[in-house]
Write an enzyme that holds these catalytic residues in place. Structure first.
Site, PDB file in Angstrom:
ATOM      1  N   ASP A   1       0.868  -1.179   0.000  1.00 24.93           N
ATOM      2  CA  ASP A   1       0.000   0.000   0.000  1.00 24.93           C
ATOM      3  C   ASP A   1       0.912   1.239   0.000  1.00 24.93           C
ATOM      4  O   ASP A   1       1.369   1.676  -1.051  1.00 24.93           O
ATOM      5  CB  ASP A   1      -0.890  -0.091   1.252  1.00 24.93           C
ATOM      6  CG  ASP A   1      -1.962   0.976   1.324  1.00 24.93           C
ATOM      7  OD1 ASP A   1      -1.670   2.132   1.045  1.00 24.93           O
ATOM      8  OD2 ASP A   1      -3.108   0.647   1.678  1.00 24.93           O
TER       9      ASP A   1
ATOM     10  N   PHE B   1     -10.005  -0.512  -0.184  1.00 23.92           N
ATOM     11  CA  PHE B   1      -9.668  -1.482   0.853  1.00 23.92           C
ATOM     12  C   PHE B   1     -10.248  -2.826   0.442  1.00 23.92           C
ATOM     13  O   PHE B   1     -11.453  -2.949   0.207  1.00 23.92           O
ATOM     14  CB  PHE B   1     -10.220  -1.064   2.218  1.00 23.92           C
ATOM     15  CG  PHE B   1      -9.761  -1.981   3.308  1.00 23.92           C
ATOM     16  CD1 PHE B   1      -8.499  -1.825   3.882  1.00 23.92           C
ATOM     17  CD2 PHE B   1     -10.564  -3.028   3.738  1.00 23.92           C
ATOM     18  CE1 PHE B   1      -8.050  -2.694   4.874  1.00 23.92           C
ATOM     19  CE2 PHE B   1     -10.116  -3.906   4.728  1.00 23.92           C
ATOM     20  CZ  PHE B   1      -8.864  -3.737   5.288  1.00 23.92           C
ATOM     21  N   VAL B   2      -9.387  -3.830   0.307  1.00 22.74           N
ATOM     22  CA  VAL B   2      -9.844  -5.125  -0.193  1.00 22.74           C
ATOM     23  C   VAL B   2      -9.688  -6.224   0.859  1.00 22.74           C
ATOM     24  O   VAL B   2      -8.811  -6.143   1.727  1.00 22.74           O
ATOM     25  CB  VAL B   2      -9.104  -5.531  -1.494  1.00 22.74           C
ATOM     26  CG1 VAL B   2      -9.412  -4.555  -2.610  1.00 22.74           C
ATOM     27  CG2 VAL B   2      -7.603  -5.626  -1.282  1.00 22.74           C
TER      28      VAL B   2
ATOM     29  N   ASP C   1      -7.604  -9.612   5.355  1.00 25.37           N
ATOM     30  CA  ASP C   1      -8.687  -9.533   6.337  1.00 25.37           C
ATOM     31  C   ASP C   1      -9.178  -8.117   6.554  1.00 25.37           C
ATOM     32  O   ASP C   1      -8.498  -7.145   6.232  1.00 25.37           O
ATOM     33  CB  ASP C   1      -8.215 -10.069   7.687  1.00 25.37           C
ATOM     34  CG  ASP C   1      -7.275  -9.095   8.391  1.00 25.37           C
ATOM     35  OD1 ASP C   1      -6.340  -8.604   7.741  1.00 25.37           O
ATOM     36  OD2 ASP C   1      -7.499  -8.798   9.582  1.00 25.37           O
TER      37      ASP C   1
ATOM     38  N   ARG D   1     -12.260 -17.040  -1.578  1.00 25.47           N
ATOM     39  CA  ARG D   1     -11.429 -17.318  -2.753  1.00 25.47           C
ATOM     40  C   ARG D   1     -11.272 -16.105  -3.645  1.00 25.47           C
ATOM     41  O   ARG D   1     -10.299 -15.975  -4.378  1.00 25.47           O
ATOM     42  CB  ARG D   1     -12.073 -18.426  -3.604  1.00 25.47           C
ATOM     43  CG  ARG D   1     -12.064 -19.770  -2.949  1.00 25.47           C
ATOM     44  CD  ARG D   1     -12.991 -20.723  -3.688  1.00 25.47           C
ATOM     45  NE  ARG D   1     -12.836 -22.059  -3.163  1.00 25.47           N
ATOM     46  CZ  ARG D   1     -12.022 -22.977  -3.678  1.00 25.47           C
ATOM     47  NH1 ARG D   1     -11.324 -22.714  -4.762  1.00 25.47           N
ATOM     48  NH2 ARG D   1     -11.925 -24.159  -3.129  1.00 25.47           N
TER      49      ARG D   1
HETATM   50  P1  5GP Z   1       1.885  -0.518   3.785  1.00 27.05           P
HETATM   51  O1  5GP Z   1       2.940  -0.556   4.843  1.00 27.05           O
HETATM   52  O2  5GP Z   1       2.392  -0.845   2.396  1.00 27.05           O
HETATM   53  O3  5GP Z   1       1.102   0.770   3.804  1.00 27.05           O
HETATM   54  O4  5GP Z   1       0.773  -1.556   4.203  1.00 27.05           O
HETATM   55  C1  5GP Z   1       0.972  -2.877   4.091  1.00 27.05           C
HETATM   56  C2  5GP Z   1       0.015  -3.656   4.962  1.00 27.05           C
HETATM   57  O5  5GP Z   1      -1.223  -2.972   5.210  1.00 27.05           O
HETATM   58  C3  5GP Z   1      -0.364  -4.920   4.234  1.00 27.05           C
HETATM   59  O6  5GP Z   1       0.560  -5.951   4.495  1.00 27.05           O
HETATM   60  C4  5GP Z   1      -1.739  -5.206   4.807  1.00 27.05           C
HETATM   61  O7  5GP Z   1      -1.616  -5.896   6.019  1.00 27.05           O
HETATM   62  C5  5GP Z   1      -2.322  -3.838   5.087  1.00 27.05           C
HETATM   63  N1  5GP Z   1      -3.170  -3.381   3.978  1.00 27.05           N
HETATM   64  C6  5GP Z   1      -2.942  -2.374   3.122  1.00 27.05           C
HETATM   65  N2  5GP Z   1      -3.931  -2.242   2.244  1.00 27.05           N
HETATM   66  C7  5GP Z   1      -4.845  -3.197   2.544  1.00 27.05           C
HETATM   67  C8  5GP Z   1      -6.113  -3.575   1.983  1.00 27.05           C
HETATM   68  O8  5GP Z   1      -6.633  -3.011   0.996  1.00 27.05           O
HETATM   69  N3  5GP Z   1      -6.755  -4.616   2.582  1.00 27.05           N
HETATM   70  C9  5GP Z   1      -6.245  -5.280   3.644  1.00 27.05           C
HETATM   71  N4  5GP Z   1      -6.958  -6.276   4.128  1.00 27.05           N
HETATM   72  N5  5GP Z   1      -5.052  -4.955   4.197  1.00 27.05           N
HETATM   73  C10 5GP Z   1      -4.364  -3.926   3.649  1.00 27.05           C
END
Ligand code: 5GP
Length: 179
Positions: free
Chosen positions: A108, A157-158, A164, A173
């Site tokens: 992200d 947000f997925v 999760d 799935r």
């Molecule tokens: P970053 O450090 O790149 O901002 O975030 C990474 C972490 O945020 C991912 O490993 C995940 O745990 C969580 N995350 C970021 N975007 C999403 C999303 O759209 N859905 C979910 N379930 N987790 C996300």
């Protein structure tokens, strides 16, 4: 294939990327890894919890000799100047001189990946690459070289396929996005 919306903790999610599209993306990444690591024995470093399904499906498509390790990333509140500290936990393997491929569910902002890569590089591996199932290019805040990218998605947000919402939704799935 699921068509209906799902509710997790009273939040609504709508079908987004079906299993077939995820499978195709995983196979493309696997094919590239099989080619790039021919004759080597890479160590895949899968980041729990979110990457467990991606890691399982990807590894089933690999034909190169390989090992897999599972790690977690713990976040701590740092001092006000340093912000959040992210530390790798659970990496027992000696990674010095090894070819590493980090397996992540989603990148992200890239904060987590940047911190992980710095810590892995400090352990003197021969090489480190990243394979992520999902990436949100609009959200990236660091220049990261992410060699293997399954699917690029907008800033939604997925959940599903290992990802999760507050603990729920990892079992689906397909991927769903918040309504
Ligand atoms: P970053 O450090 O790149 O901002 O975030 C990474 C972490 O945020 C991912 O490993 C995940 O745990 C969580 N995350 C970021 N975007 C999403 C999303 O759209 N859905 C979910 N379930 N987790 C996300």
């Amino acid at each position: 294939m699921s068509q209906a919306n799902i509710s997790l903790h009273n939040k609504e999610f709508t079908p987004y990327l079906p299993e077939a599209q995820i499978t195709a993306a995983v196979r493309e990444v696997a094919a590239r890894i099989n080619q790039d690591y021919a004759g080597q024995t890479p160590l895949f470093v899968a980041v729990l919890n979110g990457s467990f399904m991606f890691a399982a499906d990807l590894l089933k498509e690999l034909t190169v000799a390989c090992e897999v390790a599972f790690i977690r990333v713990a976040s701590y509140a740092g001092t006000s100047s340093t912000g959040e500290i992210k530390e790798i936990l659970g990496l027992q393997e000696d990674v010095a001189g090894r070819h590493l491929v980090v397996l992540e569910d989603i990148v992200d902002t890239g904060h987590t990946m940047k911190a992980m890569l710095e810590q892995l590089h400090a352990k003197q591996p021969a090489s480190v690459e990243v394979a992520t199932l999902l990436i949100k290019p609009e959200c990236l805040q660091h220049e990261l070289n992410i060699k293997y990218q399954g699917l690029s998605i907008p800033n939604d947000f997925v959940v599903g396929y290992g990802l999760d919402y507050d603990g729920l939704g990892r079992n689906y799935r397909d991927l769903y996005r918040a309504v």
